[in-house]
Design a protein around this motif. Sequence first.
Motif, short mmCIF file in Angstrom:
data_model
loop_
_atom_site.label_atom_id
_atom_site.label_comp_id
_atom_site.label_asym_id
_atom_site.label_seq_id
_atom_site.Cartn_x
_atom_site.Cartn_y
_atom_site.Cartn_z
N UNK A 163 29.32 22.20 -93.22
CA UNK A 163 28.11 21.41 -93.03
C UNK A 163 27.78 20.61 -94.28
N UNK A 164 27.94 21.23 -95.45
CA UNK A 164 27.67 20.53 -96.71
C UNK A 164 28.59 19.32 -96.89
N UNK A 165 29.86 19.49 -96.54
CA UNK A 165 30.81 18.40 -96.70
C UNK A 165 30.47 17.24 -95.78
N UNK A 166 30.04 17.53 -94.55
CA UNK A 166 29.67 16.44 -93.65
C UNK A 166 28.40 15.73 -94.13
N UNK A 167 27.44 16.49 -94.68
CA UNK A 167 26.26 15.86 -95.27
C UNK A 167 26.68 14.93 -96.39
N UNK A 168 27.55 15.42 -97.25
CA UNK A 168 28.04 14.58 -98.35
C UNK A 168 28.75 13.33 -97.82
N UNK A 169 29.59 13.52 -96.82
CA UNK A 169 30.40 12.40 -96.32
C UNK A 169 29.50 11.30 -95.73
N UNK A 170 28.49 11.71 -94.97
CA UNK A 170 27.56 10.72 -94.43
C UNK A 170 26.75 10.08 -95.54
N UNK A 171 26.38 10.88 -96.54
CA UNK A 171 25.55 10.36 -97.63
C UNK A 171 26.31 9.39 -98.52
N UNK A 172 27.63 9.58 -98.67
CA UNK A 172 28.35 8.73 -99.62
C UNK A 172 28.45 7.29 -99.14
N UNK A 173 28.13 7.05 -97.87
CA UNK A 173 28.11 5.67 -97.36
C UNK A 173 26.71 5.08 -97.39
N UNK A 174 25.69 5.92 -97.62
CA UNK A 174 24.31 5.43 -97.58
C UNK A 174 23.56 5.68 -98.89
N UNK A 175 23.93 6.72 -99.63
CA UNK A 175 23.26 7.06 -100.89
C UNK A 175 24.34 7.42 -101.91
N UNK A 176 25.12 6.45 -102.33
CA UNK A 176 26.33 6.72 -103.11
C UNK A 176 26.06 7.42 -104.43
N UNK A 177 24.98 7.09 -105.12
CA UNK A 177 24.69 7.72 -106.41
C UNK A 177 24.43 9.22 -106.24
N UNK A 178 23.60 9.55 -105.28
CA UNK A 178 23.29 10.96 -105.03
C UNK A 178 24.51 11.71 -104.51
N UNK A 179 25.33 11.02 -103.72
CA UNK A 179 26.50 11.66 -103.12
C UNK A 179 27.52 12.10 -104.17
N UNK A 180 27.68 11.34 -105.23
CA UNK A 180 28.67 11.70 -106.24
C UNK A 180 28.30 13.01 -106.93
N UNK A 181 27.02 13.19 -107.23
CA UNK A 181 26.57 14.45 -107.82
C UNK A 181 26.77 15.61 -106.84
N UNK A 182 26.56 15.35 -105.58
CA UNK A 182 26.74 16.38 -104.56
C UNK A 182 28.22 16.75 -104.44
N UNK A 183 29.10 15.76 -104.49
CA UNK A 183 30.53 16.03 -104.43
C UNK A 183 30.98 16.90 -105.60
N UNK A 184 30.49 16.60 -106.79
CA UNK A 184 30.83 17.39 -107.98
C UNK A 184 30.37 18.84 -107.80
N UNK A 185 29.18 19.00 -107.26
CA UNK A 185 28.64 20.34 -107.04
C UNK A 185 29.49 21.12 -106.03
N UNK A 186 29.89 20.47 -104.96
CA UNK A 186 30.68 21.14 -103.93
C UNK A 186 32.07 21.50 -104.44
#
Length: 219
Positions: free
Chosen positions: A179-202
């Motif tokens: 679920x976290x990965x899908x949230x990140x994947x959708x976010x990286x197309x709409x909120x790219x700055x926040x998504x990068x920090x989330x990817x690092x965390x995951x």
Amino acid sequence: MLLLLLASLLALTPPMSDPASERAFLAFSQQVQARYAARDADGLRALCTAPPTGDAEWLCRYRLYPLTQDESLLEQLPADAEIGASARALALQAGLWGYKAVGASVFSLPTIGRRAERLLSAAHDRDDKDPYVLLVEGQSLFYKPSIVGGDKRAALKRFQQLRRVVERTPNAGISRIEADVWVWYARHTTESDRAEAERTRLLAQNPPPLFRAFLLSPP
């Protein structure tokens, strides 16, 4: 007319869940998830030689296809919602039609798309909070072109809702990391700055191979 109305009502009524079958599905889904996340196609195929329930058989097909690209898994799919089918089964069937759409010709694509949408709509009507309904709805919204209803921000909301549901029902066969990965994947197309920090965390959580590969090189 009365018979048609009764059939319509039955189709919209969520089927009664047999507790023993539900326990069997949940236990089996955990094993499916472990092999899927490990990218263990052979192990998953061996496990799926004897699924304990009808829903488990649809889950096997849905999880095996991305690992194997075995087109036989996309054969004999229902074109319409069957009376008595669970929301979970209908969502998984819709997801399989979605896989089928990827390689479809321009002539067959509209028919495939309509079948997937009918099944997913029926799944939503039966249980719009089922985790598999939320997962497949999110995927459908994410991948469809906007001209036919695709909406990446709406997809993000579905995946966020999925994450909340998975937190409450961790044994449903969809892991929190998925679920976290899908949230990140959708976010990286709409909120790219926040998504990068989330990817690092995951990635720091040392996720299973499938999700690690997804984070490092999304499709």
